[in-house]
Design a protein around this motif. Structure first.
Motif, PDB file in Angstrom:
ATOM      1  N   ALA A   1       0.811  -0.981  -0.282  1.00  0.00           N
ATOM      2  CA  ALA A   1       0.094   0.078   0.248  1.00  0.00           C
ATOM      3  C   ALA A   1       1.035   1.251  -0.391  1.00  0.00           C
ATOM      4  O   ALA A   1       1.158   1.613   1.330  1.00  0.00           O
ATOM      5  CB  ALA A   1      -0.558  -0.025   1.393  1.00  0.00           C
TER       6      ALA A   1
ATOM      7  N   TYR B   1      -4.802   6.666   7.119  1.00  0.00           N
ATOM      8  CA  TYR B   1      -4.624   5.713   6.270  1.00  0.00           C
ATOM      9  C   TYR B   1      -4.793   4.405   5.809  1.00  0.00           C
ATOM     10  O   TYR B   1      -5.416   3.748   4.339  1.00  0.00           O
ATOM     11  CB  TYR B   1      -2.781   6.591   5.484  1.00  0.00           C
ATOM     12  CG  TYR B   1      -2.363   5.842   4.718  1.00  0.00           C
ATOM     13  CD1 TYR B   1      -2.528   4.888   3.280  1.00  0.00           C
ATOM     14  CD2 TYR B   1      -1.262   5.730   5.227  1.00  0.00           C
ATOM     15  CE1 TYR B   1      -1.553   3.927   3.008  1.00  0.00           C
ATOM     16  CE2 TYR B   1       0.339   4.496   4.652  1.00  0.00           C
ATOM     17  CZ  TYR B   1      -0.370   3.708   3.417  1.00  0.00           C
ATOM     18  OH  TYR B   1      -0.156   3.077   2.962  1.00  0.00           O
ATOM     19  N   MET B   2      -3.754   3.699   6.746  1.00  0.00           N
ATOM     20  CA  MET B   2      -4.088   2.703   7.110  1.00  0.00           C
ATOM     21  C   MET B   2      -4.556   2.050   7.230  1.00  0.00           C
ATOM     22  O   MET B   2      -5.036   1.229   6.818  1.00  0.00           O
ATOM     23  CB  MET B   2      -2.402   1.575   7.796  1.00  0.00           C
ATOM     24  CG  MET B   2      -2.094   0.572   7.149  1.00  0.00           C
ATOM     25  SD  MET B   2      -1.214   1.006   5.571  1.00  0.00           S
ATOM     26  CE  MET B   2      -1.022  -0.972   5.379  1.00  0.00           C
TER      27      MET B   2
ATOM     28  N   ASN C   1       2.807  -1.673   4.773  1.00  0.00           N
ATOM     29  CA  ASN C   1       2.768   0.122   4.665  1.00  0.00           C
ATOM     30  C   ASN C   1       4.425   0.555   3.271  1.00  0.00           C
ATOM     31  O   ASN C   1       5.346   0.686   4.223  1.00  0.00           O
ATOM     32  CB  ASN C   1       2.576   0.768   5.451  1.00  0.00           C
ATOM     33  CG  ASN C   1       3.184   1.839   5.971  1.00  0.00           C
ATOM     34  OD1 ASN C   1       1.938   2.937   4.938  1.00  0.00           O
ATOM     35  ND2 ASN C   1       3.136   3.224   6.875  1.00  0.00           N
TER      36      ASN C   1
ATOM     37  N   ASP D   1       5.550   4.454   2.338  1.00  0.00           N
ATOM     38  CA  ASP D   1       6.053   5.618   1.908  1.00  0.00           C
ATOM     39  C   ASP D   1       6.192   5.934   0.228  1.00  0.00           C
ATOM     40  O   ASP D   1       6.899   5.106  -0.470  1.00  0.00           O
ATOM     41  CB  ASP D   1       6.516   6.285   2.848  1.00  0.00           C
ATOM     42  CG  ASP D   1       5.863   8.401   2.314  1.00  0.00           C
ATOM     43  OD1 ASP D   1       5.001   8.821   2.068  1.00  0.00           O
ATOM     44  OD2 ASP D   1       5.999   8.868   3.487  1.00  0.00           O
TER      45      ASP D   1
ATOM     46  N   ASN E   1       7.231   4.508  10.970  1.00  0.00           N
ATOM     47  CA  ASN E   1       6.534   3.781  10.698  1.00  0.00           C
ATOM     48  C   ASN E   1       6.331   2.854   9.017  1.00  0.00           C
ATOM     49  O   ASN E   1       5.927   2.242   8.639  1.00  0.00           O
ATOM     50  CB  ASN E   1       5.656   5.206   9.765  1.00  0.00           C
ATOM     51  CG  ASN E   1       4.293   4.889   9.325  1.00  0.00           C
ATOM     52  OD1 ASN E   1       3.516   4.395   9.418  1.00  0.00           O
ATOM     53  ND2 ASN E   1       4.048   6.435   7.794  1.00  0.00           N
TER      54      ASN E   1
ATOM     55  N   GLU F   1       1.007   7.253  14.182  1.00  0.00           N
ATOM     56  CA  GLU F   1       1.202   6.180  12.707  1.00  0.00           C
ATOM     57  C   GLU F   1       2.421   4.984  12.983  1.00  0.00           C
ATOM     58  O   GLU F   1       2.197   3.945  12.429  1.00  0.00           O
ATOM     59  CB  GLU F   1       0.891   6.245  11.810  1.00  0.00           C
ATOM     60  CG  GLU F   1       2.714   7.214  11.067  1.00  0.00           C
ATOM     61  CD  GLU F   1       2.152   8.536  11.165  1.00  0.00           C
ATOM     62  OE1 GLU F   1       2.862   9.276  10.985  1.00  0.00           O
ATOM     63  OE2 GLU F   1       0.802   9.103  11.704  1.00  0.00           O
TER      64      GLU F   1
END
Length: 258
Positions: A7, A67-68, A87, A89, A151, A186
């Motif tokens: 993601a 977001y997650m 996850n 970025d 994160n 997060e």
């Protein structure tokens, strides 16, 4: 083979986002990719060949926890097939193959893994901020101590995602994110939920965690040393979101070389 889903939280620069997608497809060819548009441009994630979370909303740096959760709810709703949700970025890039095998091996008896997952000292700034609002969160976590992590790269088993979504306080979690969010929540929320929901968890191996940091940006000379070191530096963070950045250009050359 177990199915991995990345993601990506996107903010800006469509060409850079496309570069990242192509990077993942090369170094992790058996994995799927989904996008979350956390920026201002509604066209940012269009026509890139990846599903986009319909619940995407603008995210602000330092406040990304929702977001997650949005991604998890969406993938569950559409019954998206995956075993591990990861996850990333948009300033992450892979520099060698093998991450898929690494994930499957490391997660064999684990439901959650994160970079530097641990209980931090009082000097950790996100923890300092959480302590100011701990009274609002402690009743949700049912613990006297919260955990922290970095994160980027958090890995969730599908079983853990289901536990999160079926948690009897999940609506309270969402309300608290919006009303009582703290800096870098997060980096506290999901790792502490792993404790609350009693799932198997661990930290990334140290030799890999070395290459996943908040700053400084990686330089191409440093990447060369990573590749020669023998460390498990499958992906690095951060890389400048600039197509002409030396490190990014060098990583693109690796794809051509290999």
């Amino acid at each position: 083979m177990k199915k991995i889903c990345f993601a990506i939280l996107a903010h800006e620069k469509k060409t850079v986002l496309q570069d990242m997608i192509e990077n993942i497809r090369y170094f992790c060819p058996n994995s799927s990719i989904v996008l979350y548009n956390g920026g201002n441009d509604p066209r940012l994630c269009r026509n890139l060949g990846c599903p986009v979370c319909p619940d995407s909303r603008k995210m602000k740096w330092g406040n990304l926890a929702l977001y997650m959760l949005d991604v998890m709810k969406w993938l569950n709703k559409v019954n998206f097939e995956y075993d591990y949700l990861i996850n990333l970025d948009s300033d992450v890039l892979f520099i060698k193959k093998g991450f898929e095998k690494f994930v499957i091996s490391e997660m064999k008896n684990t439901d959650y893994m994160a970079v530097r997952a641990k209980i931090y000292s009082d000097k950790w700034y996100p923890g300092q901020q959480m302590k100011k609002k701990w009274s609002k969160w402690q009743g949700i976590f049912h613990t006297d101590t919260f955990w922290g992590c970095f994160n980027v790269g958090q890995i969730f088993s599908r079983q853990f995602v289901h536990k999160i979504l079926s948690f009897d306080k999940i609506n309270k979690v969402k309300k608290n994110i919006l009303k009582h969010g703290t800096f870098a929540l997060e980096e506290i929320l999901y790792v502490t939920l792993a404790q609350t929901l009693d799932v198997r968890m661990k930290a990334y191996p140290k030799d890999m965690a070395l290459y996943i940091r908040s700053k400084p940006y990686f330089k191409h000379s440093e990447i060369k040393k990573c590749l020669k070191s023998g460390d498990r530096c499958f992906f690095i963070h951060p890389v400048r979101r600039n197509m002409n950045d030396g490190a990014r250009k060098y990583i693109r050359s690796l794809r051509r070389k290999y």
